[in-house]
Design an enzyme around this catalytic site. Structure first.
Site, PDB file in Angstrom:
ATOM      1  CD  GLN A   1      47.667  42.331  36.498  1.00  0.00           C
ATOM      2  OE1 GLN A   1      47.773  42.115  37.537  1.00  0.00           O
ATOM      3  NE2 GLN A   1      49.174  41.781  35.597  1.00  0.00           N
ATOM      4  CB  SER A   2      41.491  39.701  38.257  1.00  0.00           C
ATOM      5  OG  SER A   2      40.125  39.534  39.118  1.00  0.00           O
ATOM      6  CG  ASN A   3      42.817  44.125  42.524  1.00  0.00           C
ATOM      7  OD1 ASN A   3      44.268  44.593  42.602  1.00  0.00           O
ATOM      8  ND2 ASN A   3      42.060  45.653  42.175  1.00  0.00           N
TER       9      ASN A   3
ATOM     10  CB  CYS B   1      41.346  36.312  40.142  1.00  0.00           C
ATOM     11  SG  CYS B   1      40.371  36.153  38.916  1.00  0.00           S
TER      12      CYS B   1
END
Ligand SMILES: *Cc1c(COP(=O)(O)O)cnc(C)c1O
Length: 331
Positions: free
Chosen positions: A72-74, A76
């Site tokens: 859930q990387s912001n 990325c």
């Protein structure tokens, strides 16, 4: 920054607003800088860093951006959005435990057309740089020039984003007729804190920057932030001594683990939403703000003066938590 190239990607300056209810409750004036409003698909803190990082990548002729993060990387998601906007391709290396549901930031990554490689937690912690380098070499064999951005764009160049934000804050202080003695942010990969630390050291040394870590521990981030700031100093050709003992990482508020929420943390997020009309994210700002709240309530943080909390974004991280949030809302 004189000869450093920069892209204009973020909606700046972001507004500063007072949080009236929580300020009254705590007896401390707390303001929030809305870096969650830096953009829509590029919302959050990472875009400030990418303005410098991606400028460098393009300057070197990159056609494709490779980066990494949690599922859930912001960071990325913001990288995938920037790549699409600029006519570049993106390849994300995402850390997973098991096949993930297509939701939140990961859904957006796919909508934005990112190429995705999944890796395990163990590979992520030990081999992510090597894995990204291998992917880069694969592309280069096909004649595609790729640029590797480290986790969170936390390196000497990414650090410049928040270093420069200190000038923006100074200008807003003049316009608003307020001065902030303390700046607070969440710490995940280090260059929001690092940039603010170095920026205040350069432009506004009266300020203190407090970072609340949401993973790892104090020593880990003192090391990371020191290394990143030293890289930036070298890049800028400045002669500034970076001492970890001048940094303030407030440990003890990451809860039960990175990107895992307790019901109590979510209940606080809901309290703030109802009292201030402000939505924090569960992974970073929710934990950091709750940490600040608890430390002030317990009398551990004194003489803060006016506090400026940086809302570093992360709104899409709420949606993978809908079941737990629904449960907390019903309780
Ligand atoms: C990445 C992130 C942070 C942490 O910033 P770092 O510069 O990685 O320490 C804080 N908040 C949100 C919403 C983020 O996505």
């Amino acid at each position: 920054m004189g000869d450093l190239k920069k892209l204009n990607l973020a909606n700046l300056p972001t507004p500063i607003q007072k949080l009236t209810h929580i300020s009254k409750e705590l007896g401390v004036d707390i303001y929030i800088k809305r870096d969650d409003l830096t953009g829509g698909e590029t919302s959050g803190n990472k875009i400030r860093k990418l303005e410098y990082t991606v400028a460098k990548a393009m300057d070197e002729g990159a056609q494709l951006l490779i980066t990494c993060g949690g599922i859930q990387s912001n960071h990325c998601r913001a990288t995938a959005a920037v790549a699409a906007k600029l006519g570049l391709r993106s390849h994300l290396v995402l850390r997973i435990d098991e096949e993930p549901p297509v939701e939140g930031n990961y859904l957006l990554d796919k909508i934005l057309g990112a190429e995705i490689t999944f890796i395990s937690r163990a590979d992520y912690s030990k081999r992510r740089a090597e894995i990204m380098q291998n992917i880069k070499e694969e592309y280069e064999k096909q004649g595609i020039k790729a640029y590797v951005i480290p986790e969170g764009a936390s390196d000497g160049i990414g650090n410049i984003g928040y270093l420069e934000s200190v000038k923006e804050i100074k200008k807003q202080e003049e316009e608003l007729g307020i001065s902030f003695q303390t700046i607070v942010c969440a710490v995940g990969s280090g260059s929001t804190y690092g940039g603010l630390f170095l920026g205040t050291k350069l432009y506004d040394p009266e300020k203190t920057v407090l970072g609340f870590n949401v993973c790892d521990d104090e020593q880990y981030f003192l090391d990371v932030c020191t290394r990143i700031c030293r890289e930036t100093v070298e890049l800028l050709g400045k002669n500034i001594e970076i001492k970890p003992e001048d940094m303030h990482i407030v440990d003890g508020h990451k809860g039960i683990g990175y990107a895992i929420s307790t019901d109590e943390e979510l209940a606080f997020l809901i309290k703030l939403a109802r009292e201030e009309g402000l939505i924090l994210d569960p992974v970073y700002t929710g934990k950091a703000f709750y940490g600040l709240y608890q430390e002030i309530k317990e009398g551990k943080l004194k003489d803060l003066g006016n506090v400026l909390f940086i809302h570093t974004g992360g709104v899409f991280g709420l949606f993978p938590k809908q079941e737990q949030l629904a449960k907390v809302l019903e309780a």
